[in-house]
Motif scaffolding. Structure first.
Motif, mmCIF file in Angstrom:
data_model
loop_
_atom_site.group_PDB
_atom_site.id
_atom_site.type_symbol
_atom_site.label_atom_id
_atom_site.label_comp_id
_atom_site.label_asym_id
_atom_site.label_seq_id
_atom_site.Cartn_x
_atom_site.Cartn_y
_atom_site.Cartn_z
ATOM 1 N N ALA A 1 0.807 -1.224 0.000
ATOM 2 C CA ALA A 1 0.000 0.000 0.000
ATOM 3 C C ALA A 1 0.839 1.273 0.000
ATOM 4 O O ALA A 1 0.284 2.368 -0.144
ATOM 5 C CB ALA A 1 -0.926 0.008 1.211
ATOM 6 N N GLY A 2 2.154 1.185 0.188
ATOM 7 C CA GLY A 2 2.985 2.379 0.250
ATOM 8 C C GLY A 2 2.828 3.159 1.539
ATOM 9 O O GLY A 2 2.932 4.394 1.558
ATOM 10 N N VAL A 3 2.588 2.437 2.639
ATOM 11 C CA VAL A 3 2.440 3.058 3.958
ATOM 12 C C VAL A 3 3.779 3.644 4.401
ATOM 13 O O VAL A 3 4.845 3.126 4.071
ATOM 14 C CB VAL A 3 1.945 2.000 4.974
ATOM 15 N N ARG A 4 3.745 4.706 5.186
ATOM 16 C CA ARG A 4 4.977 5.317 5.688
ATOM 17 C C ARG A 4 5.320 4.828 7.093
ATOM 18 O O ARG A 4 6.452 4.436 7.348
ATOM 19 C CB ARG A 4 4.849 6.835 5.657
ATOM 20 N N THR A 5 4.375 4.890 8.020
ATOM 21 C CA THR A 5 4.609 4.376 9.373
ATOM 22 C C THR A 5 3.571 3.311 9.673
ATOM 23 O O THR A 5 2.369 3.542 9.567
ATOM 24 C CB THR A 5 4.520 5.499 10.425
ATOM 25 N N LEU A 6 4.072 2.136 10.069
ATOM 26 C CA LEU A 6 3.237 0.981 10.375
ATOM 27 C C LEU A 6 3.230 0.773 11.884
ATOM 28 O O LEU A 6 4.290 0.614 12.495
ATOM 29 C CB LEU A 6 3.789 -0.255 9.670
ATOM 30 N N VAL A 7 2.043 0.780 12.495
ATOM 31 C CA VAL A 7 1.905 0.560 13.935
ATOM 32 C C VAL A 7 1.221 -0.784 14.148
ATOM 33 O O VAL A 7 0.045 -0.966 13.801
ATOM 34 C CB VAL A 7 1.096 1.683 14.605
ATOM 35 N N LEU A 8 1.967 -1.741 14.713
ATOM 36 C CA LEU A 8 1.429 -3.063 15.004
ATOM 37 C C LEU A 8 0.845 -3.075 16.408
ATOM 38 O O LEU A 8 1.423 -2.515 17.342
ATOM 39 C CB LEU A 8 2.537 -4.117 14.915
ATOM 40 N N THR A 9 -0.302 -3.752 16.577
ATOM 41 C CA THR A 9 -0.929 -3.794 17.893
ATOM 42 C C THR A 9 -1.860 -5.005 17.968
ATOM 43 O O THR A 9 -1.886 -5.839 17.073
ATOM 44 C CB THR A 9 -1.689 -2.485 18.176
ATOM 45 N N HIS A 10 -2.623 -5.109 19.094
ATOM 46 C CA HIS A 10 -3.587 -6.191 19.314
ATOM 47 C C HIS A 10 -2.859 -7.537 19.385
ATOM 48 O O HIS A 10 -3.162 -8.463 18.654
ATOM 49 C CB HIS A 10 -4.651 -6.185 18.209
ATOM 50 N N PHE A 11 -1.919 -7.641 20.292
ATOM 51 C CA PHE A 11 -1.062 -8.827 20.398
ATOM 52 C C PHE A 11 -1.680 -9.889 21.302
ATOM 53 O O PHE A 11 -2.164 -9.574 22.396
ATOM 54 C CB PHE A 11 0.310 -8.433 20.952
ATOM 55 N N SER A 12 -1.621 -11.128 20.857
ATOM 56 C CA SER A 12 -2.072 -12.233 21.691
ATOM 57 C C SER A 12 -1.163 -12.383 22.905
ATOM 58 O O SER A 12 0.058 -12.229 22.812
ATOM 59 C CB SER A 12 -2.071 -13.537 20.891
ATOM 60 N N GLN A 13 -1.767 -12.724 24.024
ATOM 61 C CA GLN A 13 -1.008 -12.897 25.265
ATOM 62 C C GLN A 13 -0.112 -14.120 25.237
ATOM 63 O O GLN A 13 0.704 -14.319 26.139
ATOM 64 C CB GLN A 13 -1.976 -12.992 26.466
#
Length: 298
Positions: free
Chosen positions: A251-263
């Protein structure tokens, strides 16, 4: 403080951990505050983040699983307790109207808040100021992702304005009319792409994910599972870290924020490593209470 930034309030998925609260994300966008998916504990997380309830102007729910909405009663009651004067717009899948009603009025309280409901029934724009769009996602219940789009504009060039003899109030008039005294706006300015941000929660890969992410400056996206558990991710309607990275790259994203992590995963750094293996931009493995600025204009 940036006028456009993400305040991360919670980063866990179905179960919170000692270090991760349930979901919650506040996107500051000029004078607007968009609160996405307030899970349990969001009211307290706002306090710890130093964010006043009055900063919230819109509440955007992707779906009605508990880790994405059980903080709504506390947030609404806090807004009312603080006598927030402005209206608060609420966006949510229309199929969850009954759940929204129960959360909105979960307990008796002195309700003085002006909540304006906007049930979502289909893809497309849902708000004009700021411009907010939604796309259907692929999860176990009806879910939508959100995309915030600033219209393209023009950047004024001081040296060309000076050469053309345009200054003071005449600059604003030129911007408004497109021409002034024989000077065209295009002669003293250049295109300025609008900024974009997207918020993608619980989903498998689908067309909606790619449409939301296309060309955004900031992509906040779930990465519940690591790549080695891709089968589990698909079964339960989620993405892996590598899939999130591949979406951002395409998609040509500039900043990627990863979240919603399994415990189930003790080392969050692995999410960033797997996403970075396929995405060359900035990768943020979100932690509770961090702030992520929207990248400067291109």
């Amino acid at each position: 403080m940036s006028d456009r930034e993400l305040v991360v309030l919670g980063t866990a998925s179905q179960a919170p951990t000692r270090r991760r609260n349930h979901n919650g994300y506040l996107l500051r966008w000029d004078g607007h505050g968009l609160l996405f998916d307030p899970g349990e504990g969001t009211q307290r997380q706002l306090l710890l983040a130093g964010v006043a309830s009055s900063a919230i102007t819109r509440i955007c729910l992707t779906h009605f699983h508990g880790d994405h909405c059980l903080g709504l009663p506390g947030v609404v009651q806090r807004l009312s307790l603080d006598r927030v004067a402005h209206p608060v717009h609420a966006h949510f899948p229309a199929s969850g109207q009954a759940w929204f009603d129960r959360l909105r009025h979960a307990t008796p309280f002195h309700d003085v808040l002006d909540v304006r409901e906007h049930p979502i029934t289909a893809d497309g724009p849902v708000a004009d100021e700021p411009h907010l769009e939604v796309r259907r996602l692929d999860h176990g219940v009806e879910a939508y992702g959100y995309r915030l789009v600033e219209p393209d504009g023009r950047r004024m060039l001081p040296d060309r304005l000076a050469a053309a003899g345009v200054h003071g109030p005449a600059v604003r008039e030129l911007q408004r009319t497109g021409s002034l005294g024989g000077v065209a706006l295009e002669e003293v300015s250049e295109p300025r792409p609008g900024q974009k941000a997207a918020f993608v929660m619980d989903t498998r890969l689908c067309d909606g994910v790619h449409a939301l992410a296309e060309g955004v400056d900031l992509l906040v996206i779930e990465s519940t599972f690591l790549d080695e558990d891709a089968d589990l991710a698909h079964t339960y309607g989620h993405l892996t870290a590598g899939q999130a990275g591949a979406v951002a790259a395409r998609a040509g994203v500039r900043t990627l924020v990863l979240t919603h992590f399994s415990q189930r995963y003790p080392d969050p750094a692995r999410f960033g490593e797997q996403a970075a293996a396929v995405f060359g931009g900035d990768v943020v493995v979100a932690e509770d209470l961090v702030r992520v600025p929207v990248p400067p204009r291109r």
